[in-house]
Design a protein around this motif. Structure first.
Motif, short mmCIF file in Angstrom:
data_model
loop_
_atom_site.label_atom_id
_atom_site.label_comp_id
_atom_site.label_asym_id
_atom_site.label_seq_id
_atom_site.Cartn_x
_atom_site.Cartn_y
_atom_site.Cartn_z
N VAL A 133 0.84 -1.21 0.00
CA VAL A 133 0.00 0.00 0.00
C VAL A 133 0.87 1.25 0.00
O VAL A 133 0.62 2.21 -0.75
CB VAL A 133 -0.96 0.00 1.21
CG1 VAL A 133 -1.65 1.36 1.35
CG2 VAL A 133 -1.99 -1.11 1.07
N HIS A 213 -6.99 -5.01 3.34
CA HIS A 213 -7.57 -4.07 4.30
C HIS A 213 -7.42 -4.60 5.72
O HIS A 213 -7.05 -3.86 6.65
CB HIS A 213 -9.05 -3.84 3.98
CG HIS A 213 -9.74 -2.91 4.93
ND1 HIS A 213 -10.39 -3.36 6.07
CD2 HIS A 213 -9.86 -1.56 4.93
CE1 HIS A 213 -10.90 -2.33 6.72
NE2 HIS A 213 -10.59 -1.22 6.05
N GLU A 219 -3.27 1.90 7.88
CA GLU A 219 -3.11 2.77 6.71
C GLU A 219 -4.43 3.04 6.00
O GLU A 219 -4.47 3.89 5.10
CB GLU A 219 -2.12 2.12 5.71
CG GLU A 219 -0.73 1.93 6.24
CD GLU A 219 -0.04 3.25 6.57
OE1 GLU A 219 -0.35 4.26 5.92
OE2 GLU A 219 0.81 3.25 7.47
N LEU A 220 -5.48 2.30 6.35
CA LEU A 220 -6.71 2.37 5.58
C LEU A 220 -7.91 2.77 6.43
O LEU A 220 -9.06 2.46 6.10
CB LEU A 220 -6.98 1.01 4.92
CG LEU A 220 -5.89 0.52 3.97
CD1 LEU A 220 -6.14 -0.92 3.55
CD2 LEU A 220 -5.83 1.41 2.73
N SER A 223 -11.56 3.97 5.17
CA SER A 223 -11.84 3.48 3.83
C SER A 223 -13.06 2.57 3.86
O SER A 223 -13.21 1.73 4.74
CB SER A 223 -10.63 2.70 3.29
OG SER A 223 -10.90 2.18 2.01
N TYR A 240 -11.59 -1.89 -1.38
CA TYR A 240 -11.47 -0.65 -0.63
C TYR A 240 -10.56 0.32 -1.39
O TYR A 240 -9.61 -0.10 -2.06
CB TYR A 240 -10.85 -0.89 0.75
CG TYR A 240 -11.72 -1.67 1.70
CD1 TYR A 240 -12.41 -1.03 2.72
CD2 TYR A 240 -11.81 -3.06 1.60
CE1 TYR A 240 -13.19 -1.74 3.61
CE2 TYR A 240 -12.60 -3.78 2.49
CZ TYR A 240 -13.29 -3.12 3.49
OH TYR A 240 -14.06 -3.84 4.37
N ALA A 242 -7.64 2.91 -1.29
CA ALA A 242 -6.51 3.20 -0.40
C ALA A 242 -5.91 4.55 -0.72
O ALA A 242 -4.90 4.92 -0.16
CB ALA A 242 -5.46 2.10 -0.51
#
Length: 242
Positions: A133, A213, A219-220, A223, A240, A242
């Protein structure tokens, strides 16, 4: 980007110090051991000879697969000089490579106007979905810095020009496939889902699967998922942004 003096893959997998640069690397280069084109921080032992150490042509590994595609490239290639298109593609490859290598991934393939990357082998990361990601976000940031120049110089419409990225994680078969032509790569459903996810990503967008995810939630945050019908899959797949 500063490259490693020793092969990260050989050191992590076998605790073997293989010099990649400097005077100590010269004897190794004589016998064909040099930095890999897939990642200059590993060597060609990791790239093509790891099966000799593992006694198998393929292995099953947990990995994250990333596909990135340059949207608008086909349209550009029909309307601008070939030299300008080549410059654009070179820049795309270079920026993707730098982002992938920064997060210890392999730039496994360049496929026309797309790239395929593998994370978690031979350089293992417990958080390899997160690394993918972060690499994807770096691609977008890096390319966005040049996007305005390309749009103006090449006449591309803004909403059609950019990078679409798809990421999935799970078990893949990794190794050397083929006999007359050896190809070191990953295959399996995870690879197929990542490729199909990339195909629905809009220019400038990163989409990830539920599995990514779940393993990269920090980090998400925020989302939300949307179901997509991906080619070749009977059931909708939740993706999702990102």
């Amino acid at each position: 980007m500063q490259y490693s003096a020793l092969c990260k893959g050989c050191w992590q997998q076998m605790h073997m110090p293989i010099p990649l640069r400097g005077g100590f690397s010269l004897p190794f280069r004589v016998v064909g051991i040099r930095p890999s084109k897939m990642n200059p921080n590993i060597c060609t032992i990791c790239e093509m000879m790891f099966t000799r150490m593992m006694k198998a042509r393929t292995v099953t590994i947990d990995a994250t697969i990333l596909f990135a595609d340059l949207r608008g490239y086909t349209k550009l290639s029909q309307s601008v000089p070939a030299a300008e298109v080549a410059t654009l593609l070179d820049d795309f490859y270079d920026r993707c490579a730098a982002a992938i290598w920064e997060h210890d991934g392999l730039l496994n393939k360049t496929i026309g106007d797309a790239v395929m990357a593998i994370f978690n082998f031979p350089m293992a990361h417990g958080d390899h979905p997160r690394q993918a990601v972060l690499a994807a976000r770096e691609m977008q940031r890096s390319f966005a810095a040049q996007r305005t120049r390309f749009v103006g110089a090449l006449g591309a419409e803004g909403d059609e020009f950019g990078i679409g990225v798809g990421i999935h994680t799970g078990e893949v078969s990794f190794g050397e496939f083929g006999h007359s032509h050896r190809d070191l790569t990953a295959i399996g459903t995870v690879v197929n889902v990542a490729a199909r996810a990339q195909s629905v990503a809009r220019p400038g967008q990163i989409v990830v699967t539920q599995a990514v995810h779940d393993q990269a939630q920090a980090e998400l945050q925020g989302s939300t998922a949307r179901d997509y019908t991906l080619k070749g899959f009977d059931q909708p797949v939740a993706l999702y942004t990102a």
